[in-house]
Design a protein around this motif. Structure first.
Motif, short mmCIF file in Angstrom:
data_model
loop_
_atom_site.label_atom_id
_atom_site.label_comp_id
_atom_site.label_asym_id
_atom_site.label_seq_id
_atom_site.Cartn_x
_atom_site.Cartn_y
_atom_site.Cartn_z
N THR A 38 1.81 3.05 0.45
CA THR A 38 2.34 3.88 1.54
C THR A 38 3.76 3.51 1.94
O THR A 38 4.42 4.27 2.63
CB THR A 38 1.47 3.74 2.80
OG1 THR A 38 1.49 2.36 3.21
CG2 THR A 38 0.04 4.17 2.54
N GLY A 39 4.20 2.31 1.55
CA GLY A 39 5.52 1.86 2.00
C GLY A 39 5.50 1.33 3.43
O GLY A 39 6.54 1.02 4.00
N LEU A 40 4.32 1.23 4.03
CA LEU A 40 4.20 0.67 5.38
C LEU A 40 4.10 -0.86 5.30
O LEU A 40 3.65 -1.40 4.29
CB LEU A 40 2.94 1.22 6.07
CG LEU A 40 2.96 2.72 6.37
CD1 LEU A 40 1.57 3.22 6.73
CD2 LEU A 40 3.94 3.05 7.49
N SER A 41 4.51 -1.53 6.37
CA SER A 41 4.42 -2.99 6.37
C SER A 41 2.95 -3.41 6.43
O SER A 41 2.09 -2.66 6.92
CB SER A 41 5.18 -3.57 7.56
OG SER A 41 4.47 -3.27 8.75
N LEU A 42 2.68 -4.63 5.95
CA LEU A 42 1.30 -5.13 5.97
C LEU A 42 0.78 -5.20 7.40
O LEU A 42 -0.40 -4.94 7.67
CB LEU A 42 1.25 -6.50 5.29
CG LEU A 42 -0.13 -7.01 4.92
CD1 LEU A 42 -0.91 -6.00 4.09
CD2 LEU A 42 -0.01 -8.32 4.13
N GLN A 43 1.67 -5.54 8.35
CA GLN A 43 1.28 -5.61 9.75
C GLN A 43 0.84 -4.23 10.25
O GLN A 43 -0.22 -4.10 10.89
CB GLN A 43 2.45 -6.14 10.59
CG GLN A 43 2.10 -6.38 12.06
CD GLN A 43 0.91 -7.33 12.21
OE1 GLN A 43 0.92 -8.43 11.66
NE2 GLN A 43 -0.13 -6.90 12.92
N THR A 44 1.62 -3.20 9.93
CA THR A 44 1.26 -1.83 10.35
C THR A 44 -0.08 -1.43 9.74
O THR A 44 -0.95 -0.88 10.41
CB THR A 44 2.37 -0.84 9.92
OG1 THR A 44 3.60 -1.29 10.46
CG2 THR A 44 2.09 0.56 10.42
N ILE A 45 -0.25 -1.73 8.44
CA ILE A 45 -1.51 -1.41 7.76
C ILE A 45 -2.68 -2.12 8.45
O ILE A 45 -3.73 -1.51 8.71
CB ILE A 45 -1.44 -1.83 6.27
CG1 ILE A 45 -0.44 -0.97 5.50
CG2 ILE A 45 -2.82 -1.77 5.61
CD1 ILE A 45 -0.85 0.46 5.28
N SER A 46 -2.50 -3.41 8.77
CA SER A 46 -3.59 -4.15 9.41
C SER A 46 -3.95 -3.56 10.76
O SER A 46 -5.13 -3.43 11.10
CB SER A 46 -3.18 -5.61 9.60
OG SER A 46 -3.09 -6.23 8.34
N ASN A 47 -2.94 -3.16 11.53
CA ASN A 47 -3.21 -2.55 12.84
C ASN A 47 -3.98 -1.25 12.69
O ASN A 47 -4.98 -1.00 13.37
CB ASN A 47 -1.89 -2.25 13.57
CG ASN A 47 -1.17 -3.54 13.97
OD1 ASN A 47 -1.77 -4.62 13.99
ND2 ASN A 47 0.11 -3.42 14.28
N ILE A 48 -3.52 -0.40 11.77
CA ILE A 48 -4.18 0.90 11.58
C ILE A 48 -5.62 0.69 11.11
O ILE A 48 -6.56 1.31 11.64
CB ILE A 48 -3.39 1.77 10.57
CG1 ILE A 48 -2.06 2.21 11.17
CG2 ILE A 48 -4.20 2.98 10.13
CD1 ILE A 48 -1.14 2.94 10.20
N CYS A 49 -5.80 -0.20 10.14
CA CYS A 49 -7.15 -0.43 9.60
C CYS A 49 -8.07 -1.02 10.67
O CYS A 49 -9.25 -0.66 10.74
CB CYS A 49 -7.09 -1.34 8.38
SG CYS A 49 -6.32 -0.53 6.97
N GLY A 50 -7.53 -1.88 11.50
CA GLY A 50 -8.33 -2.42 12.60
C GLY A 50 -8.85 -1.32 13.50
O GLY A 50 -10.04 -1.29 13.86
N ARG A 51 -7.97 -0.38 13.81
CA ARG A 51 -8.37 0.74 14.67
C ARG A 51 -9.42 1.62 13.98
O ARG A 51 -10.40 2.05 14.58
CB ARG A 51 -7.11 1.57 14.98
CG ARG A 51 -7.09 2.19 16.35
CD ARG A 51 -5.68 2.52 16.82
NE ARG A 51 -4.86 3.21 15.86
CZ ARG A 51 -3.60 2.88 15.55
NH1 ARG A 51 -3.03 1.86 16.13
NH2 ARG A 51 -2.91 3.58 14.67
N LEU A 52 -9.19 1.90 12.69
CA LEU A 52 -10.12 2.76 11.95
C LEU A 52 -11.48 2.09 11.78
O LEU A 52 -12.52 2.77 11.80
CB LEU A 52 -9.53 3.11 10.57
CG LEU A 52 -8.28 4.01 10.59
CD1 LEU A 52 -7.70 4.13 9.17
CD2 LEU A 52 -8.61 5.39 11.13
N LEU A 53 -11.48 0.76 11.64
CA LEU A 53 -12.76 0.04 11.54
C LEU A 53 -13.52 0.12 12.87
O LEU A 53 -14.72 0.37 12.89
CB LEU A 53 -12.50 -1.43 11.17
CG LEU A 53 -12.15 -1.70 9.70
CD1 LEU A 53 -11.55 -3.09 9.53
CD2 LEU A 53 -13.37 -1.52 8.81
#
Ligand SMILES: [Zn+2]
Length: 410
Positions: A38-53
């Protein structure tokens, strides 16, 4: 690939980009891979995935290690996080299905298509309500209904505009009628386009190449796609190929010409031929499309049983269709062609080899690259599956503003 942006105000969009990538990875995908995709930072990915989980939209699966790095947890969509209804309206039968987020069919019913749009709408509503009740799915988790119908369709107003093969359908506001009756968002698509979308989800080769889908139902149509994107035309009605002449000595068409590809491969032509050659009795009833469809089943069974006359009827049609496919593949420089639709599974045993054989001798661009010919991967319910995937695609396609109105789970 869709690239995300690290701007905080685009959080909703980024979330959709992430869900879309997870959805397109049947074996799961790790956070590190998502960052790369996606070109997103790992931090952004972790935040989004945390919310989706937390929201239960995705789940963590197995851990997978690559090389010396620490094992990565694979992420998958949670199939029960949302559902879609898919409807295929065909002159012979209507298929109504319920699918989960993975596109898995949970409930399915096929009903004979009643005469007239009002009766058909009533039957769709009753069947859909019944299937949802049986499945026990919460209405709040239903994202919407996708409906595949024969064209032409007015996409702006959601109207079905006098499809030649549906009797009693005269400019029908199908999208609004179903949306009001069921109180959910409804999306319309032409049957062949919906089928192509479903096939591309299942058969990755179709999504990668320049592809043609040849739809065989009570009528025929084609869909084109390139790199996974449907080429639907200015009013999304592309693909009306029925009067392409493929055999000057072929059967007489309603347009006055002989050997149009539509009449050359229509169930009515197959059945007429079968009656005139004595495979079906002269008393065979062909009053409504369902009668013709039943007679077609008898003819196909005869061909499978080795009846040379029946085999000849199907193979002659296949050679005519192959001529048309040659023109179409050369026209758009296609490298893959798939056949499918409601009649396909019965015809394919004799039809597919004959098409392949004929095409091997014809297509001029074969000098440049092979043209692969496939049968449907999805099967006879491809219209309904495609209709349901319209809803899933719409709900999960990343775009800066707006999803399905009223069905958004942010
Ligand atoms: Zn014609």
């Amino acid at each position: 690939m869709r690239r995300g942006t690290n701007l905080p105000r685009m959080g909703g969009y980024n979330q959709m980009v992430v869900i879309d990538e997870i959805r397109r990875a049947p074996d799961g995908v790790s956070r590190v891979e998502l960052a790369g995709l996606t070109g997103l930072s790992l931090q952004t990915i972790s935040n989004i995935c945390g919310r989706l989980l937390t929201d239960g939209v995705i789940v963590e699966g197995e851990k997978r290690s690559e090389g010396l790095g620490k094992p990565r947890t694979m992420l998958h969509l949670e199939p029960s996080a949302g559902y879609a209804l898919g409807v295929h309206v065909d002159p012979v039968a209507m298929t109504i299905i319920v699918v989960d987020l993975d596109g898995e069919i949970l409930e399915k019913r096929v009903v004979e298509t009643p005469v007239g749009a009002e009766n058909a709408i009533a039957a769709i509503v009753t069947t859909a309500e019944d299937l949802l009740d049986r499945s026990g799915i919460l209405r709040s988790k239903v994202l919407g209904m996708g409906v595949a119908v024969p064209g032409p369709i007015d996409m702006d107003t959601g109207r079905v505009v006098r499809p030649p093969l549906l009797v009693g359908w005269d400019d029908v506001p199908l999208r609004d009628a179903l949306g009001e009756a069921l109180d959910m968002p409804v999306l319309l698509e032409k049957d062949v386009s919906a089928a192509m979308i479903a096939e591309m989800w299942q058969e990755v080769r179709l999504a990668r190449g320049t592809a043609i889908f040849f739809y065989m139902g009570f009528g025929v149509a084609v869909a084109f796609a390139h790199g996974g994107e449907l080429l639907a035309g200015s009013s999304r009605n592309a693909g009306e190929v029925g009067h392409l002449i493929v055999d000057g000595d072929g059967p007489l068409c309603s347009c006055g010409n002989r050997g149009c590809i539509g009449v050359s491969s229509s169930p009515m032509t197959f059945v007429d031929e079968a009656i005139s050659r004595g495979i079906l009795p002269e008393t065979t009833v062909v009053a409504i499309p369902a009668d013709v469809d039943r007679a077609l089943t008898v003819l196909c069974a005869a061909a499978e049983g080795g009846d040379e006359r029946a085999i000849d009827i199907i193979e002659t049609s296949a050679r005519r269709v192959a001529h048309g496919i040659t023109i179409l593949t050369d026209l758009v420089d296609a490298d893959i062609v798939a056949f499918g639709g409601p009649c396909w599974s019965r015809l394919q045993g004799r039809f597919l080899p004959a098409v392949r054989e004929e095409l091997a001798t014809r297509a001029t661009l074969r000098e440049m690259h092979p043209v692969e010919i496939l049968g449907s991967t999805v099967g006879e319910h491809v219209g309904a599956v495609g209709a349901a995937s319209l809803v899933l695609d719409d709900a999960f396609t990343p775009r800066p503003s707006g999803l399905l109105a009223g069905a958004r789970r942010s």
